[in-house]
Structure formats: structure tokens, C-alpha cells
Design a protein around this motif. Sequence first.
Motif, PDB file in Angstrom:
ATOM      1  N   LEU A  87       0.854  -1.178   0.000  1.00  0.00           N
ATOM      2  CA  LEU A  87       0.000   0.000   0.000  1.00  0.00           C
ATOM      3  C   LEU A  87       0.899   1.240   0.000  1.00  0.00           C
ATOM      4  CD1 LEU A  87      -3.000  -0.028  -0.223  1.00  0.00           C
ATOM      5  CD2 LEU A  87      -3.196   0.250   2.226  1.00  0.00           C
ATOM      6  N   ASP A  88       1.356   1.575  -1.229  1.00  0.00           N
ATOM      7  CA  ASP A  88       2.250   2.720  -1.380  1.00  0.00           C
ATOM      8  C   ASP A  88       1.455   4.012  -1.156  1.00  0.00           C
ATOM      9  OD1 ASP A  88       4.628   4.204  -2.582  1.00  0.00           O
ATOM     10  OD2 ASP A  88       2.958   4.807  -3.874  1.00  0.00           O
ATOM     11  N   GLY A  89       1.977   4.858  -0.269  1.00  0.00           N
ATOM     12  CA  GLY A  89       1.279   6.113   0.007  1.00  0.00           C
ATOM     13  C   GLY A  89       0.155   5.940   1.009  1.00  0.00           C
ATOM     14  N   SER A  90       0.270   4.919   1.870  1.00  0.00           N
ATOM     15  CA  SER A  90      -0.831   4.647   2.815  1.00  0.00           C
ATOM     16  C   SER A  90      -1.074   5.815   3.769  1.00  0.00           C
ATOM     17  CB  SER A  90      -0.544   3.375   3.626  1.00  0.00           C
ATOM     18  OG  SER A  90       0.693   3.468   4.285  1.00  0.00           O
ATOM     19  N   ARG A 192       2.326  18.980 -10.010  1.00  0.00           N
ATOM     20  CA  ARG A 192       1.344  17.990  -9.560  1.00  0.00           C
ATOM     21  C   ARG A 192       2.055  17.061  -8.566  1.00  0.00           C
ATOM     22  NH1 ARG A 192      -1.523  20.945 -11.604  1.00  0.00           N
ATOM     23  NH2 ARG A 192      -3.236  20.682 -13.138  1.00  0.00           N
ATOM     24  N   TYR A 193       1.784  17.208  -7.277  1.00  0.00           N
ATOM     25  CA  TYR A 193       2.404  16.348  -6.268  1.00  0.00           C
ATOM     26  C   TYR A 193       1.361  15.931  -5.248  1.00  0.00           C
ATOM     27  CZ  TYR A 193       5.787  14.332  -3.042  1.00  0.00           C
ATOM     28  OH  TYR A 193       6.479  13.456  -2.249  1.00  0.00           O
ATOM     29  N   GLY A 194       1.143  14.576  -5.145  1.00  0.00           N
ATOM     30  CA  GLY A 194       0.074  14.117  -4.270  1.00  0.00           C
ATOM     31  C   GLY A 194       0.543  13.275  -3.099  1.00  0.00           C
ATOM     32  N   GLY A 195       1.875  13.062  -2.998  1.00  0.00           N
ATOM     33  CA  GLY A 195       2.379  12.346  -1.823  1.00  0.00           C
ATOM     34  C   GLY A 195       2.281  10.835  -1.900  1.00  0.00           C
ATOM     35  N   SER A 196       1.858  10.293  -3.045  1.00  0.00           N
ATOM     36  CA  SER A 196       1.905   8.844  -3.250  1.00  0.00           C
ATOM     37  C   SER A 196       2.586   8.589  -4.584  1.00  0.00           C
ATOM     38  CB  SER A 196       0.484   8.258  -3.284  1.00  0.00           C
ATOM     39  OG  SER A 196       0.509   6.977  -3.898  1.00  0.00           O
ATOM     40  N   MET A 197       3.660   7.800  -4.559  1.00  0.00           N
ATOM     41  CA  MET A 197       4.431   7.568  -5.797  1.00  0.00           C
ATOM     42  C   MET A 197       3.522   7.021  -6.898  1.00  0.00           C
ATOM     43  SD  MET A 197       7.715   5.129  -6.344  1.00  0.00           S
ATOM     44  CE  MET A 197       8.926   5.518  -7.612  1.00  0.00           C
ATOM     45  N   VAL A 198       2.608   6.099  -6.538  1.00  0.00           N
ATOM     46  CA  VAL A 198       1.742   5.516  -7.561  1.00  0.00           C
ATOM     47  C   VAL A 198       0.907   6.596  -8.230  1.00  0.00           C
ATOM     48  CG1 VAL A 198      -0.205   3.966  -7.968  1.00  0.00           C
ATOM     49  CG2 VAL A 198       1.652   3.232  -6.495  1.00  0.00           C
ATOM     50  N   SER A 212      10.307  13.170  -9.352  1.00  0.00           N
ATOM     51  CA  SER A 212      11.591  13.016  -8.648  1.00  0.00           C
ATOM     52  C   SER A 212      11.358  12.938  -7.158  1.00  0.00           C
ATOM     53  CB  SER A 212      12.508  14.219  -8.915  1.00  0.00           C
ATOM     54  OG  SER A 212      12.959  14.234 -10.252  1.00  0.00           O
ATOM     55  N   TYR A 213      11.965  11.937  -6.505  1.00  0.00           N
ATOM     56  CA  TYR A 213      12.195  12.021  -5.075  1.00  0.00           C
ATOM     57  C   TYR A 213      13.713  11.962  -4.942  1.00  0.00           C
ATOM     58  CZ  TYR A 213      10.755  12.367  -0.294  1.00  0.00           C
ATOM     59  OH  TYR A 213      10.514  12.869   0.987  1.00  0.00           O
ATOM     60  N   PRO A 214      14.366  13.112  -4.909  1.00  0.00           N
ATOM     61  CA  PRO A 214      15.815  13.177  -5.134  1.00  0.00           C
ATOM     62  C   PRO A 214      16.654  12.811  -3.918  1.00  0.00           C
ATOM     63  CG  PRO A 214      14.984  15.359  -4.644  1.00  0.00           C
ATOM     64  CD  PRO A 214      13.780  14.446  -4.671  1.00  0.00           C
ATOM     65  N   GLY A 222      18.053   9.345  -0.690  1.00  0.00           N
ATOM     66  CA  GLY A 222      16.640   9.684  -0.870  1.00  0.00           C
ATOM     67  C   GLY A 222      15.753   8.880   0.059  1.00  0.00           C
ATOM     68  N   LYS A 223      14.487   8.663  -0.356  1.00  0.00           N
ATOM     69  CA  LYS A 223      13.520   8.003   0.533  1.00  0.00           C
ATOM     70  C   LYS A 223      13.015   6.685  -0.043  1.00  0.00           C
ATOM     71  CE  LYS A 223       8.953   8.478   2.607  1.00  0.00           C
ATOM     72  NZ  LYS A 223       7.729   9.292   2.792  1.00  0.00           N
ATOM     73  N   LEU A 224      12.864   6.585  -1.342  1.00  0.00           N
ATOM     74  CA  LEU A 224      12.130   5.467  -1.944  1.00  0.00           C
ATOM     75  C   LEU A 224      13.012   4.234  -2.079  1.00  0.00           C
ATOM     76  CD1 LEU A 224      10.104   7.523  -4.551  1.00  0.00           C
ATOM     77  CD2 LEU A 224       9.494   6.847  -2.224  1.00  0.00           C
ATOM     78  N   ARG A 225      12.370   3.049  -2.020  1.00  0.00           N
ATOM     79  CA  ARG A 225      13.092   1.793  -2.015  1.00  0.00           C
ATOM     80  C   ARG A 225      13.286   1.276  -3.437  1.00  0.00           C
ATOM     81  NH1 ARG A 225      10.169   2.435   2.840  1.00  0.00           N
ATOM     82  NH2 ARG A 225       8.929   3.514   1.274  1.00  0.00           N
ATOM     83  N   LEU A 226      14.444   0.701  -3.696  1.00  0.00           N
ATOM     84  CA  LEU A 226      14.826   0.278  -5.042  1.00  0.00           C
ATOM     85  C   LEU A 226      14.033  -0.936  -5.522  1.00  0.00           C
ATOM     86  CD1 LEU A 226      16.801   0.592  -7.475  1.00  0.00           C
ATOM     87  CD2 LEU A 226      18.354  -0.967  -6.257  1.00  0.00           C
ATOM     88  N   PHE A 228      11.122  -2.478  -4.661  1.00  0.00           N
ATOM     89  CA  PHE A 228       9.669  -2.577  -4.836  1.00  0.00           C
ATOM     90  C   PHE A 228       8.996  -1.232  -5.086  1.00  0.00           C
ATOM     91  CE2 PHE A 228      10.932  -3.315  -0.360  1.00  0.00           C
ATOM     92  CZ  PHE A 228      10.561  -2.104   0.202  1.00  0.00           C
ATOM     93  N   GLU A 229       9.784  -0.162  -5.244  1.00  0.00           N
ATOM     94  CA  GLU A 229       9.210   1.125  -5.674  1.00  0.00           C
ATOM     95  C   GLU A 229       9.929   1.608  -6.932  1.00  0.00           C
ATOM     96  OE1 GLU A 229       9.784   3.115  -1.817  1.00  0.00           O
ATOM     97  OE2 GLU A 229       7.615   3.351  -1.649  1.00  0.00           O
ATOM     98  N   ALA A 230      11.230   1.913  -6.812  1.00  0.00           N
ATOM     99  CA  ALA A 230      11.958   2.534  -7.928  1.00  0.00           C
ATOM    100  C   ALA A 230      12.085   1.622  -9.139  1.00  0.00           C
ATOM    101  CB  ALA A 230      13.344   2.964  -7.443  1.00  0.00           C
TER     102      ALA A 230
HETATM  103  P1  P6P Z   1       6.700  12.583   1.422  1.00  0.00           P
HETATM  104  C1  P6P Z   1       4.704   7.323   0.464  1.00  0.00           C
HETATM  105  O1  P6P Z   1       4.979   7.350   1.855  1.00  0.00           O
HETATM  106  C2  P6P Z   1       6.034   7.297  -0.261  1.00  0.00           C
HETATM  107  O2  P6P Z   1       6.745   6.128   0.069  1.00  0.00           O
HETATM  108  C3  P6P Z   1       5.810   7.395  -1.766  1.00  0.00           C
HETATM  109  O3  P6P Z   1       4.641   6.792  -2.170  1.00  0.00           O
HETATM  110  C4  P6P Z   1       5.789   8.898  -2.011  1.00  0.00           C
HETATM  111  O4  P6P Z   1       6.293   9.243  -3.289  1.00  0.00           O
HETATM  112  C5  P6P Z   1       6.674   9.468  -0.902  1.00  0.00           C
HETATM  113  O5  P6P Z   1       6.793   8.449   0.112  1.00  0.00           O
HETATM  114  C6  P6P Z   1       6.077  10.706  -0.282  1.00  0.00           C
HETATM  115  O6  P6P Z   1       7.001  11.196   0.660  1.00  0.00           O
HETATM  116  O7  P6P Z   1       8.044  12.951   2.021  1.00  0.00           O
HETATM  117  O8  P6P Z   1       6.232  13.591   0.374  1.00  0.00           O
HETATM  118  O9  P6P Z   1       5.626  12.288   2.425  1.00  0.00           O
END
Ligand code: P6P
Length: 281
Positions: A87-90, A192-198, A212-214, A222-226, A228-230
Motif C-alpha cells: 500500500l504505497d502512500g498509505s 502535480r504532487y500528491g504524496g503517493s508515488m503511484v 523526482s524524489y531526489p 533519498g527516501k524510496l526503495r529500489l 519494490f518502488e523505484a
Molecule cells: P513525502 C509514500 O509514503 C512514499 O513512500 C511514496 O509513495 C511517495 O512518493 C513518498 O513516500 C512521499 O514522501 O516525504 O512527500 O511524504
Amino acid sequence: MTDHSEAIFDAIAAIAPDIRAALPGRRLAAGGENPSGEDQLAADVYADELLKEAIEAIDGVGIYVSEERTEAIDVGDGELSVAVDPLDGSSNLKSNNALGTIVGIYDEPLPASGRDLVAAGYVLYGPITTMIVAIGDTVTGYVVDDGDRTVSESDMELPSPPTIYSFGGRVPEWTDGFAAFADEIETELKLRYGGSMVGDVNQVLTYGGIFSYPALTTAPDGKLRLQFEANPMAYIIEAAGGASSDGVRSLLDREPDGVHDRTPVHLGNAELIDRLEAALR
Ligand code: P6P
């Protein structure tokens, strides 16, 4: 491999309604943390349980990896390894914004290179439930209704010219190179940024642009995992004619150490990725 991949995506479509139906009652913290140290919601744990049960029932699958589980799990004697962000962006549940499930199907044990992906996809729980599946260099869009997926768009390609950008991380923590790149892009594209990668990557696939999540000054990886996300998202965007980067190279060429490795992520139209990499040199 394709038959097994299609069977995996059929199984995920079949449980998507159950995951979606469970969201309203599972918005609260489950009390634990995932292996990346993030608070787990009851919905995260439930989605992971449903996905593991569905995926381990499929011949051809041998390994299951999840954002919610510390280690890879043996689920059979198949050759495929399936890595999921259940659940990406839960965290978007609290604000009732889009979230989704990300899936990468590899033909090597995990952790594996993105070049070992044979398919990738995601489910987007938005106003309607949709699914994107990339197998080889073909990207297909589906509407998911009552557990069945129906093709809504075939041979998807990133639109050009690009129109949107979606940049994560706090601006004061951007590196100078990324901040300079962002200054240029902000004069050319719409935010356009909604806080969920999907949800955000789906907008890039729909409208053309860059997500970009740089690398941050406070988090160089950065923050995202290679795994199962990237990687899955890079596979999809590159199959749609776009490009990906960790700032230096395609994400699919980034060598993994562990299943929860983080990486800087840049995905979108190739010319924007070229400009991004030049800005970071
Ligand atoms: P931030 C959701 O928690 C997530 O893993 C991705 O889906 C999303 O792109 C990123 O983190 C959002 O992070 O710092 O904007 O809350």
C-alpha cells in the motif's frame, strides 16, 4: 514467464476490491513499524497478507518480498521473485488521497538488478481502481472492476511534450544541483504532487513530465526503495518510452545491496532525465 506474470496480475486484480474495501476500516496505526522504520497502518499489514496469500498460490513464484517484511520469504519452488509495496502512500488514507500497490516480478533471487525484471505493474486506488502492467516493452492500462481487469489503453507511451512535474522532499533539503534544475522546470511545467508515488507517477504516464524524489542533503539515498518502488516504476516508464535515473544512471542499472535499499528516484520523459543528470554533474 509471460504466462506466470499475467497470472500474477490477474491474482492482484482479483484481490484489489478486497484491499480497497478494507481501507475505510484500517486507517489507524497498527502499532508497529515497517523495516524502513515507517509507521505501519492496519491497511498496510492487511494488504500485505492478502497479496502474499494470492501470490504464493501461483506456480512459478519462489520468493516474496514486501515493504512490510524484513526478509525475503520462500513461497514455492518457482523461478520468479515478486517484490511488492502493498500500500504505497498509505499515509494518504488520513487525507483520503490516492494510493496504490506496486509490483515487480524478477527472474532472479532478491535483491536483484532492475535488469532482472520480467514485468512490473501497479494498482491505483483513485476515484476508480485502475492497473498499469508492463511486460517487456509493452505497457497496458486496465480498469479493475469486481476483481476483473479490462483493457482501457494499449501500447501506452509517455505523452510529449511533457506538461507536469512532481518533486518530493523538502525544498531546504534539496541539493544545489537539484534546486537549480527545479528552478528551470518550474518555469516550464505545472506542479502535480500528491504524496503517493503511484498516483504521482501515474500522472507522469498520463500527461508526460517528470517525477523526482531526489537525493537530499539529509538523506543522500533519498527516501524510496529500489526493489519494490523505484525498479518497478522505472521498468514501466522506460517501457513507455521514457527514462529513469538515480541521478547518474538508469535505476535499472543500480546495483542493490539489500531488499530495503533506498535510492534517489527520477522518472519521466527522456529529455527531462537527460537535463536532470546534466544538472547533477
Ligand atoms: P513525502 C509514500 O509514503 C512514499 O513512500 C511514496 O509513495 C511517495 O512518493 C513518498 O513516500 C512521499 O514522501 O516525504 O512527500 O511524504
